[in-house]
Structures are given as C-alpha cells and as structure tokens.
Design a protein around this motif. Structure first.
Motif, mmCIF file in Angstrom:
data_model
loop_
_atom_site.group_PDB
_atom_site.id
_atom_site.type_symbol
_atom_site.label_atom_id
_atom_site.label_comp_id
_atom_site.label_asym_id
_atom_site.label_seq_id
_atom_site.Cartn_x
_atom_site.Cartn_y
_atom_site.Cartn_z
ATOM 1 N N SER A 33 0.805 -1.222 0.000
ATOM 2 C CA SER A 33 0.000 0.000 0.000
ATOM 3 C C SER A 33 0.839 1.275 0.000
ATOM 4 O O SER A 33 0.280 2.364 0.051
ATOM 5 N N THR A 34 2.170 1.158 -0.069
ATOM 6 C CA THR A 34 3.012 2.351 -0.107
ATOM 7 C C THR A 34 4.089 2.185 -1.162
ATOM 8 O O THR A 34 4.533 1.063 -1.467
ATOM 9 N N THR A 39 1.478 7.020 0.107
ATOM 10 C CA THR A 39 0.498 5.969 0.401
ATOM 11 C C THR A 39 -0.461 5.800 -0.778
ATOM 12 O O THR A 39 -0.982 6.786 -1.312
ATOM 13 N N ILE A 40 -0.672 4.543 -1.155
ATOM 14 C CA ILE A 40 -1.561 4.240 -2.289
ATOM 15 C C ILE A 40 -2.808 3.548 -1.735
ATOM 16 O O ILE A 40 -2.812 2.332 -1.489
ATOM 17 N N PRO A 41 -3.887 4.303 -1.502
ATOM 18 C CA PRO A 41 -5.099 3.685 -0.936
ATOM 19 C C PRO A 41 -5.959 3.031 -2.019
ATOM 20 O O PRO A 41 -5.910 3.414 -3.187
ATOM 21 N N PHE A 42 -6.758 2.040 -1.600
ATOM 22 C CA PHE A 42 -7.734 1.463 -2.501
ATOM 23 C C PHE A 42 -8.822 2.513 -2.774
ATOM 24 O O PHE A 42 -9.142 3.292 -1.873
ATOM 25 N N PRO A 43 -9.322 2.656 -4.024
ATOM 26 C CA PRO A 43 -9.339 1.687 -5.120
ATOM 27 C C PRO A 43 -8.101 1.656 -5.992
ATOM 28 O O PRO A 43 -8.060 0.898 -6.953
ATOM 29 N N PHE A 44 -7.080 2.514 -5.728
ATOM 30 C CA PHE A 44 -5.808 2.400 -6.418
ATOM 31 C C PHE A 44 -5.061 1.205 -5.845
ATOM 32 O O PHE A 44 -5.376 0.720 -4.745
ATOM 33 N N GLY A 45 -4.075 0.728 -6.562
ATOM 34 C CA GLY A 45 -3.292 -0.381 -6.065
ATOM 35 C C GLY A 45 -2.001 -0.528 -6.822
ATOM 36 O O GLY A 45 -1.908 -0.169 -8.006
ATOM 37 N N PRO A 65 5.981 6.426 -7.322
ATOM 38 C CA PRO A 65 4.804 5.852 -7.992
ATOM 39 C C PRO A 65 4.499 6.575 -9.306
ATOM 40 O O PRO A 65 4.599 7.806 -9.396
ATOM 41 N N TYR A 66 4.103 5.811 -10.313
ATOM 42 C CA TYR A 66 3.747 6.361 -11.609
ATOM 43 C C TYR A 66 2.420 5.755 -12.060
ATOM 44 O O TYR A 66 2.099 4.606 -11.743
ATOM 45 N N ASP A 77 0.625 12.337 -4.487
ATOM 46 C CA ASP A 77 -0.188 11.846 -3.376
ATOM 47 C C ASP A 77 -1.627 11.641 -3.858
ATOM 48 O O ASP A 77 -2.025 12.164 -4.910
ATOM 49 N N ILE A 78 -2.375 10.881 -3.062
ATOM 50 C CA ILE A 78 -3.777 10.581 -3.378
ATOM 51 C C ILE A 78 -4.609 10.852 -2.137
ATOM 52 O O ILE A 78 -4.236 10.466 -1.032
ATOM 53 N N SER A 79 -5.778 11.494 -2.308
ATOM 54 C CA SER A 79 -6.699 11.750 -1.215
ATOM 55 C C SER A 79 -8.008 11.020 -1.490
ATOM 56 O O SER A 79 -8.684 11.284 -2.498
ATOM 57 N N VAL A 80 -8.357 10.082 -0.579
ATOM 58 C CA VAL A 80 -9.630 9.368 -0.705
ATOM 59 C C VAL A 80 -10.783 10.264 -0.286
ATOM 60 O O VAL A 80 -11.854 10.249 -0.884
#
Length: 707
Positions: A33-34, A39-45, A65-66, A77-80
């Motif tokens: 997950s990282t 941090t790569i949260p679901f629904p990303f993976g 990450p790419y 970064d990603i924000s859920v």
C-alpha cells in the motif's frame, strides 16, 4: 441534464454493490500500500490485481509511484476523502531547456480515463516579455488565455471549468517564453512570484478522480455482479457531487473515518477524545458509534443509561405479554371455532337424528361410544393411505390402534348428502342394538368430523368372498369349515330376524359382507342399507337396492323387501360355498350367467357334482346334498315357499348331528315343488340381466366396506 442525472443515480445504486464486492476481494489480497513515502489507498493499487480497475493501477519504480494510464506521470499523493490526486506535470517549453517541449495532456484519448483536471484548484501561468500571449485550449474552444504586460513578465488565470484535456500555445517571445498548469495552493505556498515557475521542469497539478467512467465502461459486466453480492458497507455513502460534470465520490458517513471503498473500511472514531471543548464548558462528552452526546455530568449519563435499560426491559416485557396475549386470544378463538365447527358437523352428519332414533329404541343415547376426531386421527396416522383396509360404495376403511392398544377398523364414509344420511344413521342405530358373536361389533362413532366415522372391531382375515376366490394351499377351505361358516352366518341372520329386540333385515347379504376373524369364524358386516321392522309388519316397501347376483327377484318385482329376501341372498351364499364360483360368472358357452340359475339347472339335471368345489367333494355326500337342497329351497322364486332363517339355521345345525338329518324339510330331496314356468323365466332373466331397467338396476358392487 436532470434526466441524465436521475438515470445516473439509479444506475449508480445498482453498481455500488459490485464495487464493494471487488473492494473486499482486493483488500484481502495482501497488496503493498506504499511506494516510497507515498500511500496508495484502494481503489488504487500497486501491481496487477490490487486495484479496482486497471486504469487505477500504480507502478512503483525507484520508490516513486507512476500512473501508466496517464503517460506514466509521477504520482505525488492521493486523497480518498476529497477524491483528488496530485501529479508532477511538466512545464511547457521550459526556459532552462532541461527537458524537451511537452505537449498538453489529453485525457480524452481514452474516453474512460477516470481523471479530470480539477476545477478551481489549478491556475494557468504564462511567462515572457512584454506582450507575450499564452493560450490554453482544447479541440473545440479556448479555455483560458492571458498576456504579459510590460510591468509584469507573467500572467495567470484561474481554471474554473473541469478539463479533460488541453493544448497550451504562446506567441513568440524573445526571452524564455513558457507556460504551465500549476496547482493554485502550491503557487501560493511555495513561490513568491509566479514567474519563478520558469525555473522548474515539473510542477504539481491537481486531478480529480471518480468511479463514474469506470462503472459506465463496465456497466454490463458489473451489473450482473451487482445481483450476486449482498454485502454493503453501512457506514459509507456514494453520491454524484457535480451536476456539470458528474463524478462519483464515496465518503464515510459523519462519525466514521477510513476508506469508504473498502467493506467495513469506515470505522467509528472517538470525537470526545482529545477535544475537551467539543461540548462546551462544564459539559460531559460521551462517544457512541457514529457520533457523540453531550451531558451536564457523568451522573446524568448513568441515569440515562438506567432509564434506557428500564425502557428496554419494559418494552421487551410489554412485547412479550402482547405476543402471549395475542397467542392466547388466537388459541381461544381457534378452539371456539373448532368447537362450533364440530357442532356443525355433528348436526350435518345426523347427530340429532341418531340421538332421536337411539332414544326411540331404548330411551338412552349412550348406547355406543362417541369418539373424538383427534383420537381417531392419531389412531389411523391421520388416515394414512398405507392404513387402508378396503374401499366400497359407502366409504373407506382404515386400520387403527386406539390409545388403549385395541386394534380397530375405522370406516370413513363418503361425503354424506341428505339422500345417504339416513343410511349412515341406520347402520349406527342397528349395530348399536346387536350383540351377537357372528356380527361385527360396533365400538362407537365420531360425528364431529366433516364426514362421519364408524369404529368397528378389527377382523383380520378379510372377506369370505376373497377367501373363496383366492384359496390358500397352506390352509385349505375344507367342507367342515364351509359348513361351520354357513351355520354361523345363518345363526347371525336368524338372530337379526327373530331374536333381536326389533327385527332387522340386512338387505345386502353377500360373501364380500361376511368377514373372517383370526379363527376363521364368520362375522356379518356392512349394515348401511339395513332396516329395522316394527314387530307387527311383515315387509318393508323401499326402492330397489342390493347387489346383482344376490338379488331377490320377487323383491325386484314388488319393491317389498321381506325376511325371505335375506333368505334368498343367503341361498346364493350357500351355492358359493358349495361351488367356489362367483355369483355372476362365465361358462364356456355363456357370459354373465347367474350362479343361482346355473346351480338350479345342475340340480335338476342331476349334474350338481360337476360344479362342486374340489374341497367340497371331499366331504360327506349326504351332508353336501342336504346343504344343496337347502340352497334350492332358499332360492325359490316364491318367497312364501322359502324357509325362514330360523329354519335354515336349524337345518344346517342338524347336518352336524346325524340323527337329525332325517328330520330336514320333507321337500329337501327333490325339486317337485318348483314352478317350471317361473323357473325358466328366472333362469332367462337372471343369467343375462336383461329384465333390469335403468331405474331399478341393483348395485354390482362386490367390494366390502370392512376387509
């Protein structure tokens, strides 16, 4: 637009279930997950099989990450919670020339790309000398444009519309012209002057991501999965958050936090912890799942908890008492309805008539036992088809066992109509008056069911008819047995005619109504058509009833049934015992011939030995001839010439005592008293049945009611 949104939201509700189901599968895959410090949260993976969709798959190279789905741009970064992400995006025509010129990113190249450039979060910046013109456009129109002034060598404009793609262009500038799409907040926090963008090769850009395009691209595939999943996350909700460009965003409901795209991903958090002022001064905060409450003191909390317990217990006991009360009321009403229904059946089945007739006989209505329906249902295993002993014209007989261990035969009459009600009551009344060892004993009846029930003693060896036609080699039906059975039947009929309190005519004497008990003793049964006769009367006038082959021709002509009509039927039974033939049988030259007429012809021609049963021939000749001549007398066409059943019984008893054989009827050894014309007429009519018209044809039913 409104219609589209409505359709979208309906489809969305259908599709949320497979999204949740897929999320659960991905969460259980133990995926990384990282990537670096991102941090790569679901629904990303990260990697195949770890994301909700391949377009949300992230590659992790050198701890960075790419996103392969958007030209392998670096993911910052990603924000859920906000449904947004930050990417590292190149500056167009960078002034320091360290990278090649980048064309604008067109997210429309893949119509299902789940990303857009965030509206109101990005600025378009143009840098150059005085009069430099910068333009941000797509295939259709200009989106943003700005030009530098001589006082300031840069310009910037807010991008307020959502973008799926753009193409930046600029007018020629002599010194370092460039332009870039830049995150507005980054500009404010990190650069004093927007023209400093020219010193960067890449700058942060905000993208929004949603499940909208994913779901519509896979609608048919995911729709079928929606009906296969019953799991939902009750602590999250998904909704359309933009009417101009609809995107789907899932959030944890208030009072919960976590990842709403995972099943059970939203967890309760304690709003009271670390926040002493959340309820205000001198207030007490208590957390509960999904929220919190404010109280004046901890004591109030305890009091409220106690109140809730009291209320809960009161409600529980109240509900319990309500259920018990409703059940008791239902039981009482049901029992009352059952009682009323039983009373209704009792009246419909002739209960009042039965009471009246029994009272007429001996002043008492307690002559036979009245069974209740539950008792007989239990005895017969709810009238199981495997318990059926036999079926006849008036009903079905079941084998049963009472609570005291007695084996009984329960006769379940056919649906009784008014025309047959009298016959049923007759059987009960008549059998209740009879007490003879060779008459089937009636143990009681039940009138509270839809159809009446009679309870008899169980006679286990079937009918005389069956025993004659299917003789057992292991237990031959000898002459002595036949003679004894004839004596027993005659004794029972003599009792009915002359020894009972009121004379009783059976009206349907036949071998299928004669039962054999465990010692092969005869038991006369089936009194459904019987009638009791006042002492002063000599006959009974009724419509013709009986069984073909046993039928008294004189009764057929006059409609007057006398005791001699039973004598005639018994004569046929004697002939069956002598010959083993059926009352209506076929010969080599004739079909459907009357056994009675055939026997009389044989006696007249002195050929009776030709038709006697093999077991009978093993008996004494003089005894056989006495019974044969007695049968001839019983079959006389003129009822007055027939002996009474008492005389018949005495003569049969005399066969057993040799000294009495010479005392039999004086005409027992000849046929001189027969009227030849009547004989010929009877022979012709009974052999073919041609004289029976449609209204007076007697029953051909030979099936017993008790077997």
């Amino acid at each position: 637009m409104i219609l589209v949104l409505v359709q979208f939201q309906i489809i969305l509700l259908v599709l949320l279930l497979p999204v949740k189901a897929l999320a659960q599968a991905a969460a259980a895959a133990n995926c990384t997950s990282t990537c670096g410090n991102v941090t790569i949260p679901f629904p990303f993976g990260i990697g195949n099989g770890c994301s909700l969709d391949g377009r949300l798959t992230v590659d992790c190279n050198h701890s960075k990450p790419y996103l392969p789905s958007i030209n392998n741009l670096e993911l910052l970064d990603i924000s859920v919670d906000s449904g947004s992400m930050r990417i590292n995006y190149p500056v167009y025509n960078g002034c320091d020339r360290t990278v090649d010129t980048m064309f604008g990113l067109n997210l429309l190249t893949k119509s299902t790309t789940p990303f857009i450039f965030s509206p109101n979060r990005n600025n378009f910046v143009g840098i150059g000398n005085c009069g430099n013109f910068s333009l941000l456009s797509n295939d259709d129109s200009t989106i943003v444009e700005c030009s530098t002034t001589c006082n300031e060598n840069f310009c910037q404009k807010e991008v307020v519309s959502p973008l799926k793609g753009f193409f930046p262009t600029m007018s020629t500038s002599r010194e370092c012209p460039c332009s870039a799409l830049v995150e507005r907040q980054w500009l404010e926090d990190n650069l004093k002057n927007p023209q400093d963008v020219k010193h960067f090769t890449h700058v942060p850009v905000m993208l929004d991501w949603s499940l909208f395009t994913l779901m519509f691209d896979n609608f048919e595939k995911t729709k079928s999965k929606a009906y296969q999943s019953s799991s939902t996350c009750e602590r999250s909700a998904c909704s359309c958050i933009s009417s101009d460009y609809p995107t789907v965003q899932c959030k944890c409901l208030p009072g919960f936090q976590g990842n709403p795209y995972l099943l059970q991903g939203c967890l309760d958090y304690d709003e009271c912890a670390g926040n002493a002022t959340i309820c205000g001064p001198e207030k007490y905060c208590e957390n509960f799942i999904g929220g919190y409450n404010c109280y004046s003191s901890p004591r109030e909390v305890e009091r409220l908890k106690l109140d809730m317990i009291v209320i809960g217990l009161s409600a529980s006991f109240g509900s319990l008492f309500l259920v018990i009360g409703a059940w008791l009321l239902y039981t009482m009403i049901k029992r009352r309805n059952q009682i009323m229904l039983k009373e209704k059946h009792f009246k419909q089945n002739g209960g009042l008539l039965l009471q009246q007739q029994l009272t007429t006989f001996d002043g008492s209505v307690d002559t036979s036992k009245l069974f209740n329906s539950k008792e007989l249902e239990k005895a017969t295993d709810h009238f199981n088809i495997d318990r059926i002993l036999g079926q006849g014209g008036q009903g079905t007989v079941y084998k049963g066992m009472l609570a005291d261990g007695r084996i009984v035969a329960v006769k379940k009459s056919k649906v009784v109509d008014k025309a047959k009600l009298q016959e049923f009551i007759n059987e009960v009344v008549i059998l209740s008056q009879i007490n003879h060892r060779n008459v089937v004993k009636l143990l009681g009846c039940c009138l509270e069911t839809e159809v009446p029930l009679l309870v008899y003693e169980f006679i286990q060896n079937g009918t005389l008819f069956h025993y004659l036609q299917e003789q057992n080699e292991d237990l031959p039906f000898t002459w002595d047995m036949r003679l004894r059975i004839a004596i027993e039947i005659a004794g029972a009929l003599s009792y009915l005619h002359s020894a009972a309190s009121i004379p009783i005519y059976h009206r349907d004497i036949k071998t299928s109504n004669i039962l054999l008990d465990d010692k092969y003793r005869a038991k006369v049964a089936d009194f459904g058509t019987s009638r009791s006769i006042p002492v002063d009367d000599t006959h009974l006038t009724t419509k013709v009833q009986g069984t073909f082959g046993y039928f008294d021709p004189e009764y057929f002509q006059s409609n007057q049934f006398t005791d001699k009509s039973d004598v005639y039927s018994f004569g046929v039974v004697l002939v069956e015992l002598l010959t083993g033939q059926k009352p209506i049988f076929s010969t080599a030259t004739e079909e459907g011939r009357s056994l009675a007429s055939y026997f009389i012809n044989s006696m007249e021609e002195n050929k009776v030995c030709d038709i006697l049963d093999a077991q009978v021939k093993m008996g004494k000749e003089e005894e056989i001839m006495v019974m044969a001549n007695l049968a001839i007398r019983c079959l006389n066409l003129q009822g007055k010439q027939r002996p009474s059943m008492r005389e018949v019984a005495m003569e049969l008893e005399g066969i057993r005592a040799p000294e009495k054989i010479n005392n039999v009827h004086p005409s027992a050894g000849n046929l001189a008293y027969w009227d030849q014309e009547l004989f010929e007429a009877w022979d012709g009519s009974t052999s073919t049945g041609s004289t029976f018209n449609s209204t007076n044809t007697p029953s051909t039913d030979t099936q017993p009611l008790l077997t």
